[in-house]
Design an enzyme around this catalytic site. Structure first.
Site, PDB file in Angstrom:
ATOM      1  N   SER A 292      16.873  72.488  69.680  1.00 22.09           N
ATOM      2  CA  SER A 292      18.303  73.703  69.232  1.00 22.09           C
ATOM      3  C   SER A 292      18.710  74.891  68.976  1.00 22.09           C
ATOM      4  CB  SER A 292      19.658  72.793  68.050  1.00 22.09           C
ATOM      5  OG  SER A 292      20.727  72.608  68.738  1.00 22.09           O
TER       6      SER A 292
ATOM      7  N   ASP B 216      24.953  66.782  76.162  1.00 18.67           N
ATOM      8  CA  ASP B 216      24.806  67.481  75.045  1.00 18.67           C
ATOM      9  C   ASP B 216      26.231  68.433  75.716  1.00 18.67           C
ATOM     10  OD1 ASP B 216      24.508  69.074  73.233  1.00 18.67           O
ATOM     11  OD2 ASP B 216      22.479  69.504  73.900  1.00 18.67           O
TER      12      ASP B 216
ATOM     13  N   HIS C 101      22.494  65.940  72.120  1.00 20.50           N
ATOM     14  CA  HIS C 101      22.243  67.423  71.471  1.00 20.50           C
ATOM     15  C   HIS C 101      20.754  66.121  71.609  1.00 20.50           C
ATOM     16  CE1 HIS C 101      21.680  71.355  70.652  1.00 20.50           C
ATOM     17  NE2 HIS C 101      21.925  71.137  69.457  1.00 20.50           N
TER      18      HIS C 101
END
Length: 771
Positions: free
Chosen positions: A623, A714, A746
Site C-alpha cells: 500500500s 482491491d 487490498h
C-alpha cells in the site's frame, strides 16, 4: 532451446535455477503458518474470589481450505494469597466451525453463537446454556441479512438481565423492479412466476473495501426466549450504525455509533472507504429498546416517521466511537478521532472523553462532553505519546469503577495502559523497560490477562497483578502463563533464537525551521539482526497507511524472512502512529519526499554503524509502503538490489478516479488544504501534480528487479496501479515478476495468498541478495 526444454512442465514464470530454493522455503514457511494466533479472551468470576474461568479464542491458517480456522480453549484459574496464579487448560480446543461470532453473556452463564449464511438462507443465533442449546433463532432475509462481525460496525451486546441481545446486521434487501413478458410488473400485480425476473434498480454507494457487497448496517434487538426480532426504529438510511451497547436504566436503553454518508465534496451524500479510515465523521446516539412497551415515546411528525426517536449525544464532536458505561452507570466514556476527522488524515492521535449520564435516565437536551485524555502534540522523550486505540474490551474496568484498561501504541511498541476517567491520569501497566509489544486480552477483577510478543518471539500469555504501591507510581508484576499450544518446531525455534532485535532512535537530519517541535524529534526503526549482521543481507520493511505503525509484535511473515538469515530494518517514519500529533501531521503534503528521506536516513544510520552490508539491501512494502518501495527504487536507484511491492500506490493520477478513498490523494499531496479542495473531477493541473508526486514520475531511473503482488478485487489501490507500473518496467527492460490473486482485496490476507506472497518474496530476495 535448452532453456525452453528445462522449463517444460514448470509453472508459468518459475525460474528453473530457483526450484530447490522454492521447495525448501515453501516447507519452512508452512512451519510458520502452523503457529497459532491468540484472538480474544474472556474471564468469568465465580463465587470463590480465588477461582475463575477463562475462555480464549485461537486462530490457525488452513491452507488447504484457504480459510482461518477458529477454536475455543477453556481454563480453570486458581489464585493464591502469594499472588501466584495457575491455569488448568482443557486438553482439547473446540472448533467453532461455521461460527461468525462468539459472544458470552455478562455472567458467563450463556453463550451466543452467530452463524451467518453465505447465501439467501436465514441467519442463525444459537443461545447456549451450561449444558445445552437453549434456543435457536432463525432470522429470514426479509427481516435482516448477516450480522456485522467485522470489528468496526460490529456490535453485539447482551442486556444486563441476559434476556435481550442488541446487534448490527445488514438491512433487508431493498425492493427491485420486476419484469415479465408483459414488461414492468406494477406493485400489487399477480404472484411471482417462473417467467419473471428482477432488475438491478438504482446503484447505491457503499463503504468500499470489504463492504462492497454488504447492505447498510441497521440495528436490531432479539428476545432470546421468544425468538422475536425487532428493528430499532427512527434511524434513517443515511446513517450506518455500529458498536451498540446497553445503557443503564433509561427510557433510551441503547447507545450506538453512527456514521453519516455525507462524506463527499462539501458534505454531499457520498460514502467513502471506511476500513482503516478513522477520519469518517461519526457520533454517539441513543435509542429506545423496541421491546420496552412502557418507554417514553417522543412525539413524531407523521410525515417524518420515527426519525425523532433517536437522540444525538455528541453534537459538538466530529468523532465519537467505542462507547463504554462505567460500572456504576455515572459515565459514558468513549474514544474520539477528531484529529483525523478535522485534519483529513486517515488516522491520527485519539482523545478520550466522557459524558455524565443522567441519574434519572432522562435523555434529553444537550450533553456536556468532558475531556479525559487530551491530544498529545509533542511528547517528551520516553513519555506518554497520546492514545492510539482501535478497540476496547467489552468490560474494561477495574473494581474501582473509574480505571479503564486498554491497549495503545507507544512509539514502535504496543502497551497496556490504565486510564482513570475521573482524574485523567494515564499509567503504563505493561513493563516499562520492555521493547516487546503488549495487548490486554481480558480482566479478572483487578488482575489482567495479556499477550506479549516481539519480532523474534511468538505470542505468550501473561497474568498481571497490581503490586503494592510505595509511592504514587503504579507497578504491576507479570507472571508467564504456561502455553497450552504446542511449541514451534525445533527448526523454527532455533532460527528465531539466532536473532535479536532493538529499537533505534533515528535523528532528523537538517530539520526545517518550519517544522513544529514534535516533527523534529527522532523517529524509530526496529533492527532485527543475525549474530554477524554485517555479513548478511538486509531487508528494509515499510508499513502502509501512511498513518499506521509497524509494532514490535510477532509477525509470521517477517519471522519467515529473518529466519532465512536476513537482517530486517523496519522503519516507522514520521507520520506513523505513536509519536505525537505534530510528527504525524508533518507528513501530509510531503509524501514522496519526507517519508522517502526518513527511510534513507534510517538505512544510512545502520550502514554508518557498520551493522549491515550496504551492497545487499532489498526493500518490501504494501500500500503506502509499496508507494515508498517504488519511490525508493526510482529516487535511489543504486541502493537496492531487489524490491517487492504488495498492492502499491504507483500513480496517484490514475488512482484518484478508481479508489474508494479519492480524498486520501488530495490530503496526502496537499496537506490539510487537500480536505477542502477534494473533488470527484480534479483538474488537469491537479492530475499533473498527482503524477509528479508519484513513483511513476521516477520510473525512467529504476534498475532494481521488482516483484509485484496484486489483488484483483482491491478497491483501495485498484490493480491497475501496480499493473501499469510493472508493465512500464518490463517495457524498459527491468526484470519484473507479477502475481495477481484473483479473489483478493487490498490486504492479500486469504491464507493461500498470504502464503504465496511471502514465499515468492523470500525466493525473489534470495535470488538477488546471494553473493
Amino acid at each position: 532451446m535448452a532453456s525452453d526444454h528445462a522449463s517444460e512442465g514448470l509453472p508459468s514464470g518459475m525460474d528453473p535455477s530457483m526450484l530447490d530454493e522454492y521447495a525448501s522455503q515453501s516447507k519452512l514457511l508452512q512451519e510458520f503458518f502452523k503457529i497459532p494466533s491468540i484472538g480474544k479472551a474472556w474471564i468469568f468470576n465465580s463465587k470463590n474470589e480465588n477461582t475463575s474461568r477463562a475462555m480464549v479464542s485461537i486462530g490457525q491458517s488452513d491452507l488447504l481450505a484457504n480459510k482461518k480456522r477458529n477454536f475455543l480453549l477453556s481454563s480453570h484459574i486458581s489464585k493464591s494469597a502469594s499472588k501466584s496464579v495457575s491455569f488448568q487448560w482443557s486438553p482439547f480446543p473446540i472448533e467453532m466451525s461455521g461460527v461468525s461470532a462468539v459472544v458470552p453473556s455478562p455472567s458467563g452463564e450463556k453463550l451466543l453463537l452467530v452463524r451467518n449464511s453465505e447465501d439467501d438462507s436465514p441467519t442463525k443465533l444459537e443461545i447456549w446454556g451450561p449444558c445445552q442449546l437453549e434456543n435457536e433463532i432463525h432470522i429470514a432475509q426479509s427481516i435482516h441479512g448477516s450480522l456485522y462481525t467485522d470489528g468496526w460496525f460490529e456490535g453485539i451486546s447482551w442486556n444486563q438481565e441476559e434476556t435481550l441481545i442488541a446487534y448490527v446486521a445488514e438491512e433487508p434487501p431493498q425492493p427491485k423492479p420486476e419484469f415479465n413478458d408483459s414488461g414492468y410488473r406494477k406493485e400489487g400485480s399477480s404472484q411471482k412466476d417462473c417467467k419473471s425476473w428482477k432488475g438491478q434498480g438504482d446503484w447505491e454507494d457503499d463503504w468500499g473495501e470489504t463492504y462492497s457487497k454488504k447492505r447498510i448496517p441497521a440495528l436490531f434487538v432479539a428476545n432470546i426466549s421468544s425468538g422475536e426480532v425487532r428493528v430499532v426504529k427512527g434511524i434513517t438510511r443515511s446513517l450506518s450504525v455500529g458498536q451498540v451497547i446497553w445503557a443503564p436504566s433509561s427510557s433510551y436503553s441503547l447507545v450506538f455509533v453512527a456514521w453519516s454518508d455525507d462524506n463527499g465534496f462539501q458534505e454531499t451524500p457520498r460514502k467513502l472507504g471506511i476500513k482503516h479510515c478513522f477520519n469518517r465523521p461519526c457520533a454517539l446516539y441513543a435509542a429506545p429498546d423496541p421491546f420496552k412497551e412502557d418507554a417514553d415515546k417522543p412525539s413524531t411528525d407523521s410525515n417524518k416517521g420515527d426519525t425523532t426517536a433517536i437522540v444525538k449525544l455528541t453534537e459538538e464532536l466530529s468523532s465519537a466511537f467505542l462507547p463504554r458505561f462505567s460500572p456504576d452507570g455515572k459515565y459514558l466514556v468513549f474514544i474520539s478521532a477528531k484529529c483525523a476527522v478535522d485534519s483529513g488524515a486517515h488516522n491520527a492521535t485519539n482523545s478520550v472523553h466522557k459524558i455524565d449520564w443522567p441519574a434519572d435516565g432522562k435523555v434529553e437536551g444537550s450533553f456536556s462532553v468532558d475531556d479525559v485524555v487530551p491530544i498529545i502534540a509533542s511528547p517528551q522523550l520516553g513519555c506518554f505519546p497520546g492514545i492510539y486505540c482501535s478497540g476496547l474490551l467489552r468490560f474494561p474496568w477495574l473494581s474501582d469503577g473509574r480505571t479503564m484498561i486498554l491497549s495503545s501504541v507507544w512509539g514502535s511498541k504496543e502497551a497496556v495502559l490504565s486510564v482513570n476517567v475521573v482524574s485523567g491520569e494515564v499509567s503504563r501497566v505493561s513493563p516499562q523497560d520492555s521493547d516487546y509489544s503488549w495487548n490486554v486480552l481480558a480482566l479478572d477483577n483487578n488482575n489482567i490477562l495479556a499477550v506479549s510478543s516481539s519480532l523474534v518471539t511468538p505470542p505468550q500469555m501473561y497474568y498481571g497483578f497490581e503490586a503494592s504501591q510505595s509511592d504514587k507510581s503504579c507497578h504491576w508484576d507479570w507472571q508467564e502463563i504456561p502455553s497450552p499450544f504446542p511449541k514451534p518446531s525445533d527448526k523454527v525455534s532455533s532460527l528465531l533464537a539466532n536473532h535479536k532485535f532493538s529499537v533505534l532512535k533515528i535523528p532528523i537530519c537538517n530539520a526545517s525551521d518550519k517544522l513544529p517541535d514534535g516533527a523534529k524529534l527522532p523517529f524509530e526503526a526496529m533492527f532485527v539482526s543475525c549474530k554477524d549482521s554485517a555479513s548478511n543481507p538486509t531487508i528494509v520493511v515499510l508499513h502502509g497507511g501512511p498513518h499506521t505503525v509497524y509494532p514490535s509484535s510477532y509477525s509470521k511473515s517477517l519471522a519467515f524472512l529473518h529466519a532465512q538469515g536476513y537482517n530486517l530494518l523496519v522503519v516507522n517514519y514520521r507520520g506513523s502512529l505513536g509519536f505525537g500529533e505534530e510528527a504525524l501531521q508533518s507528513l501530509p503534503g510531503n509524501i514522496g519526499s519526507q517519508d522517502v528521506n526518513d527511510v534513507l536516513t534510517a538505512l544510512e544510520f545502520v550502514i554508518k554503524k557498520g551493522l549491515i552490508d550496504a551492497s545487499r539491501v532489498a526493500v518490501v512494502g504494501g500500500s503506502h509502503g509499496g508507494f515508498l518501495t517504488t519511490h525508493l527504487i526510482g529516487q535511489a536507484p543504486e541502493t537496492f538490489v531487489a524490491a517487492a511491492a504488495r498492492n502499491p500506490v504507483c500513480n496517484l493520477s490514475l488512482m484518484v478516479g478508481t479508489t474508494d478513498i479519492p480524498e486520501w490523494c488530495f490530503l496526502e499531496i496537499y496537506g490539510k488544504e487537500g480536505k477542502n479542495c477534494f473533488t470527484e473531477s480534479p483538474s488537469a493541473d491537479i492530475l499533473t501534480q498527482f503524477y509528479q508526486k508519484s513513483p511513476i514520475a521516477h520510473i525512467s531511473k529504476v534498475k532494481t528487479p521488482t516483484l509485484f503482488l496484486l489483488g484483483a478485487k482491491d478497491l483501495r489501490v485498484p490493480v491497475s496501479n501496480g499493473l501499469q507500473y510493472a508493465r512500464t518496467l518490463k517495457e524498459r527492460g527491468v526484470e519484473t515478476k507479477t502475481i495477481v490473486f484473483p479473489e483478493d482485496m487490498h490486504g492479500l490476507d486469504k491464507p493461500r495468498s498470504d502464503y504465496e506472497s511471502f514465499l515468492n518474496i523470500g525466493v525473489w530476495f534470495k535470488k538477488y541478495t546471494s553473493k
